[in-house]
Design a protein around this motif. Structure first.
Motif, PDB file in Angstrom:
ATOM      1  N   GLU A  68       0.810  -1.220   0.000  1.00 45.41           N
ATOM      2  CA  GLU A  68       0.000   0.000   0.000  1.00 45.41           C
ATOM      3  C   GLU A  68       0.846   1.273   0.000  1.00 45.41           C
ATOM      4  O   GLU A  68       0.322   2.363  -0.194  1.00 45.41           O
ATOM      5  CB  GLU A  68      -0.986   0.016   1.176  1.00 45.41           C
ATOM      6  CG  GLU A  68      -0.359   0.167   2.535  1.00 45.41           C
ATOM      7  CD  GLU A  68      -1.385   0.319   3.652  1.00 45.41           C
ATOM      8  OE1 GLU A  68      -2.590   0.406   3.374  1.00 45.41           O
ATOM      9  OE2 GLU A  68      -0.950   0.337   4.815  1.00 45.41           O
ATOM     10  N   MET A  69       2.150   1.129   0.211  1.00 45.72           N
ATOM     11  CA  MET A  69       3.015   2.315   0.275  1.00 45.72           C
ATOM     12  C   MET A  69       2.948   3.177  -0.997  1.00 45.72           C
ATOM     13  O   MET A  69       2.838   4.404  -0.908  1.00 45.72           O
ATOM     14  CB  MET A  69       4.463   1.909   0.545  1.00 45.72           C
ATOM     15  CG  MET A  69       4.759   1.633   2.000  1.00 45.72           C
ATOM     16  SD  MET A  69       4.849   3.160   2.929  1.00 45.72           S
ATOM     17  CE  MET A  69       5.065   2.507   4.586  1.00 45.72           C
ATOM     18  N   PRO A  70       3.029   2.582  -2.196  1.00 48.12           N
ATOM     19  CA  PRO A  70       2.968   3.428  -3.404  1.00 48.12           C
ATOM     20  C   PRO A  70       1.682   4.255  -3.468  1.00 48.12           C
ATOM     21  O   PRO A  70       1.704   5.409  -3.900  1.00 48.12           O
ATOM     22  CB  PRO A  70       3.042   2.411  -4.546  1.00 48.12           C
ATOM     23  CG  PRO A  70       3.772   1.244  -3.966  1.00 48.12           C
ATOM     24  CD  PRO A  70       3.307   1.182  -2.546  1.00 48.12           C
ATOM     25  N   SER A  71       0.562   3.675  -3.005  1.00 41.80           N
ATOM     26  CA  SER A  71      -0.695   4.440  -3.061  1.00 41.80           C
ATOM     27  C   SER A  71      -0.686   5.571  -2.041  1.00 41.80           C
ATOM     28  O   SER A  71      -1.315   6.616  -2.254  1.00 41.80           O
ATOM     29  CB  SER A  71      -1.901   3.524  -2.848  1.00 41.80           C
ATOM     30  OG  SER A  71      -2.023   3.118  -1.501  1.00 41.80           O
ATOM     31  N   MET A  72       0.027   5.393  -0.924  1.00 41.85           N
ATOM     32  CA  MET A  72       0.158   6.493   0.040  1.00 41.85           C
ATOM     33  C   MET A  72       0.997   7.612  -0.563  1.00 41.85           C
ATOM     34  O   MET A  72       0.726   8.789  -0.343  1.00 41.85           O
ATOM     35  CB  MET A  72       0.781   5.973   1.339  1.00 41.85           C
ATOM     36  CG  MET A  72      -0.185   5.115   2.143  1.00 41.85           C
ATOM     37  SD  MET A  72       0.601   4.176   3.468  1.00 41.85           S
ATOM     38  CE  MET A  72       1.378   5.446   4.410  1.00 41.85           C
ATOM     39  N   GLU A  73       2.011   7.246  -1.303  1.00 42.70           N
ATOM     40  CA  GLU A  73       2.846   8.266  -1.947  1.00 42.70           C
ATOM     41  C   GLU A  73       2.040   8.999  -3.034  1.00 42.70           C
ATOM     42  O   GLU A  73       2.143  10.217  -3.166  1.00 42.70           O
ATOM     43  CB  GLU A  73       4.099   7.592  -2.536  1.00 42.70           C
ATOM     44  CG  GLU A  73       5.013   8.511  -3.308  1.00 42.70           C
ATOM     45  CD  GLU A  73       5.579   9.678  -2.503  1.00 42.70           C
ATOM     46  OE1 GLU A  73       5.422   9.691  -1.260  1.00 42.70           O
ATOM     47  OE2 GLU A  73       6.131  10.599  -3.122  1.00 42.70           O
ATOM     48  N   GLU A 152      -7.757   6.190  -3.918  1.00 47.27           N
ATOM     49  CA  GLU A 152      -8.996   5.933  -4.669  1.00 47.27           C
ATOM     50  C   GLU A 152     -10.086   5.406  -3.736  1.00 47.27           C
ATOM     51  O   GLU A 152      -9.817   5.091  -2.562  1.00 47.27           O
ATOM     52  CB  GLU A 152      -8.739   4.907  -5.785  1.00 47.27           C
ATOM     53  CG  GLU A 152      -8.248   3.567  -5.279  1.00 47.27           C
ATOM     54  CD  GLU A 152      -7.899   2.610  -6.422  1.00 47.27           C
ATOM     55  OE1 GLU A 152      -8.506   1.532  -6.464  1.00 47.27           O
ATOM     56  OE2 GLU A 152      -7.024   2.947  -7.238  1.00 47.27           O
ATOM     57  N   GLY A 153     -11.310   5.324  -4.262  1.00 50.08           N
ATOM     58  CA  GLY A 153     -12.422   4.649  -3.581  1.00 50.08           C
ATOM     59  C   GLY A 153     -12.742   5.180  -2.196  1.00 50.08           C
ATOM     60  O   GLY A 153     -12.709   6.388  -1.942  1.00 50.08           O
ATOM     61  N   GLU A 154     -13.054   4.234  -1.316  1.00 55.94           N
ATOM     62  CA  GLU A 154     -13.522   4.589   0.020  1.00 55.94           C
ATOM     63  C   GLU A 154     -12.473   5.401   0.792  1.00 55.94           C
ATOM     64  O   GLU A 154     -12.818   6.322   1.534  1.00 55.94           O
ATOM     65  CB  GLU A 154     -13.861   3.298   0.792  1.00 55.94           C
ATOM     66  CG  GLU A 154     -14.557   3.549   2.112  1.00 55.94           C
ATOM     67  CD  GLU A 154     -14.770   2.266   2.924  1.00 55.94           C
ATOM     68  OE1 GLU A 154     -14.301   1.191   2.504  1.00 55.94           O
ATOM     69  OE2 GLU A 154     -15.401   2.353   3.984  1.00 55.94           O
ATOM     70  N   ALA A 155     -11.202   5.055   0.609  1.00 54.10           N
ATOM     71  CA  ALA A 155     -10.143   5.767   1.340  1.00 54.10           C
ATOM     72  C   ALA A 155     -10.173   7.250   0.992  1.00 54.10           C
ATOM     73  O   ALA A 155     -10.151   8.118   1.886  1.00 54.10           O
ATOM     74  CB  ALA A 155      -8.785   5.162   0.997  1.00 54.10           C
ATOM     75  N   ILE A 159     -11.204  10.522   3.473  1.00 53.97           N
ATOM     76  CA  ILE A 159     -10.243  11.624   3.631  1.00 53.97           C
ATOM     77  C   ILE A 159     -10.898  12.944   3.193  1.00 53.97           C
ATOM     78  O   ILE A 159     -10.805  13.955   3.890  1.00 53.97           O
ATOM     79  CB  ILE A 159      -8.964  11.339   2.822  1.00 53.97           C
ATOM     80  CG1 ILE A 159      -8.176  10.212   3.500  1.00 53.97           C
ATOM     81  CG2 ILE A 159      -8.099  12.588   2.688  1.00 53.97           C
ATOM     82  CD1 ILE A 159      -7.051   9.637   2.657  1.00 53.97           C
ATOM     83  N   GLU A 160     -11.579  12.891   2.067  1.00 53.16           N
ATOM     84  CA  GLU A 160     -12.258  14.115   1.598  1.00 53.16           C
ATOM     85  C   GLU A 160     -13.328  14.546   2.587  1.00 53.16           C
ATOM     86  O   GLU A 160     -13.545  15.738   2.796  1.00 53.16           O
ATOM     87  CB  GLU A 160     -12.877  13.890   0.205  1.00 53.16           C
ATOM     88  CG  GLU A 160     -11.866  13.816  -0.929  1.00 53.16           C
ATOM     89  CD  GLU A 160     -11.213  15.170  -1.263  1.00 53.16           C
ATOM     90  OE1 GLU A 160     -11.517  16.174  -0.577  1.00 53.16           O
ATOM     91  OE2 GLU A 160     -10.387  15.203  -2.189  1.00 53.16           O
TER      92      GLU A 160
END
Lengths: 171, 240
Positions: A68-73, A152-155, A159-160
């Motif tokens: 999941e690190m790349p998506s956090m970046e 993306e998605g629910e995450a 956050i928004e």
């Protein structure tokens, strides 16, 4: 009558969707965070007050954490200029182990160290990765156990939703 | 009325069929894979909820070659249970008690080695033994999962296992595990239940390192010498 049942079904499905991912929590003050970054500077949550915080507990030996690190970046890059800070707290590893991973993966967000696991225990983290979403007042609002795609998605929605609580000129 | 008779005949047939299926399952129950040896030690190796793996079978074979008789137990397979932690809570304790007593009756020094959630039925069965039987037993637990519930931001809750008074328990905890920071709490819980505990942290290893999808070179090497690790820890522990 049929509309009533339909409403119940929609509510049940909405509840199931909620249960499948992020766990919404009543807004309570977050536990203490006290950790050094890779430069040796002491960090606390006060450093991030006024911003929504994604606090991610991870370890370099944990494959789902690394997935999941790349998506956090990507999330960090996407949210540049907005009041969101991504913080990755490495759980109970040495700085050498963390640096060995970071030499292979370039990350633009702060990485904190927890070599004795004291923060891991204060936040009662039993599974890696575990992530906490904090509102701008430093209160835990959502918890996620396990990995996700953060950009993306629910995450992104949750956050928004936390960013939307800020005054318009601060979002 | 004819319909009712027919239904009753069908119902009796159904019951008979269910009973027969139960009998077949029980009769074929793979109680244990045994690896006989002439030595005076007997190791009961209880696989995790994920079932018995090839490296574990190999290690059991190697232990037998070193003189340690080994019985390999796989509850998930034996009781046709889903490979989930909660399945281990469904293992019939009386069967396990019987295994422990049968093992002790052979006259060898008996140690049990249980992995992950399989620690739960092992400890509960040990609690059900007579005090003298329990004191004669040594239990090694590899990254045991004794949680009742865990939730982020909340104190962990551990299962009540019954009285473990007199039981010697050695916990083997791979360093690279989210459970490592919680090891002191787990040992405290075992001690509160009456066990005499000790522990060893296994450096550079992850939970289930012998069955990882992407093992490190070190994990591969260590999974090939699990027999040596267990023998070393048993000897160093001095549980005889």
């Amino acid at each position: 009558m049929r509309q009533g049942w339909l409403g119940v079904v929609v509510l049940v499905l909405a509840g199931a969707a909620q249960a499948a991912g992020f766990d919404a929590r009543p807004a309570v003050p977050a536990p203490q965070l006290k950790a050094q970054d890779l430069a040796g500077t002491e960090r606390t949550l006060a450093d991030y007050r006024g911003k929504v915080v994604l606090l991610n507990f991870w370890a370099s030996w944990c494959p789902p954490c690394l997935r999941e690190m790349p998506s956090m970046e990507r999330l960090r890059a996407r949210m540049a200029g907005r009041p969101l800070v991504v913080v990755a707290l490495d759980s109970a590893e040495t700085p050498q182990e963390v640096n060995a991973y970071l030499s292979r993966m370039s990350l633009g967000f702060p990485v904190l160290l927890d070599p004795d696991g004291s923060n891991t225990k204060r936040w009662k983290v039993f599974v890696l990765p575990t992530s906490f979403l904090l509102d701008a007042e430093g209160r835990v609002r959502y918890v996620l156990t396990g990995p996700t795609e953060w950009d993306e998605g629910e995450a992104l929605q949750v956050i928004e939703s936390l960013l939307a609580e800020l005054p318009p000129d601060a979002r | 009325m004819a319909d009712l008779d027919e239904f009753m005949r069908f119902f009796r047939f159904l019951l008979l069929g269910m009973w027969a299926c139960t009998f077949v399952v029980r009769a074929d129950l793979p109680v244990a894979q045994t690896f006989p040896a002439d030595g005076q030690q007997l190791l009961l190796w209880v696989a995790s909820e994920r079932g018995r793996t090839a490296p574990e079978v190999q290690a059991a074979r190697q232990l037998a070659a070193r003189g340690v008789e080994t019985w390999s137990l796989d509850f998930a397979s034996a009781y046709l249970l889903p490979q989930l932690p909660s399945s281990m809570d469904e293992v019939p304790l009386q069967d396990l008690e019987a295994w422990l007593r049968e093992a002790q009756a052979g006259g060898k020094r008996v140690a049990v080695y249980a992995v992950a959630r399989a620690a739960v039925p092992v400890l509960r069965a040990a609690a059900a033994l007579e005090p003298a039987e329990r004191q004669a037993l040594c239990v090694m637990l590899m990254h045991p999962n004794l949680y009742s519930t865990v939730e982020p931001l909340a104190e962990p809750d551990y299962l009540d296992l019954g009285s473990l008074a007199g039981l010697r328990v050695l916990v083997l905890q791979p360093r690279r595990s989210a459970a490592t920071p919680w090891l002191p709490g787990l040992l405290d819980h075992l001690a509160q239940q009456g066990a005499t505990t000790s522990h060893v942290v296994l450096e550079n290893l992850r939970e289930g390192y012998w069955a990882r999808e992407t093992p490190t070179d070190y994990e591969i090497a260590e999974s090939r010498r699990m027999d040596a690790l267990l023998l070393h820890e048993l000897d160093a522990w001095g549980c005889k």
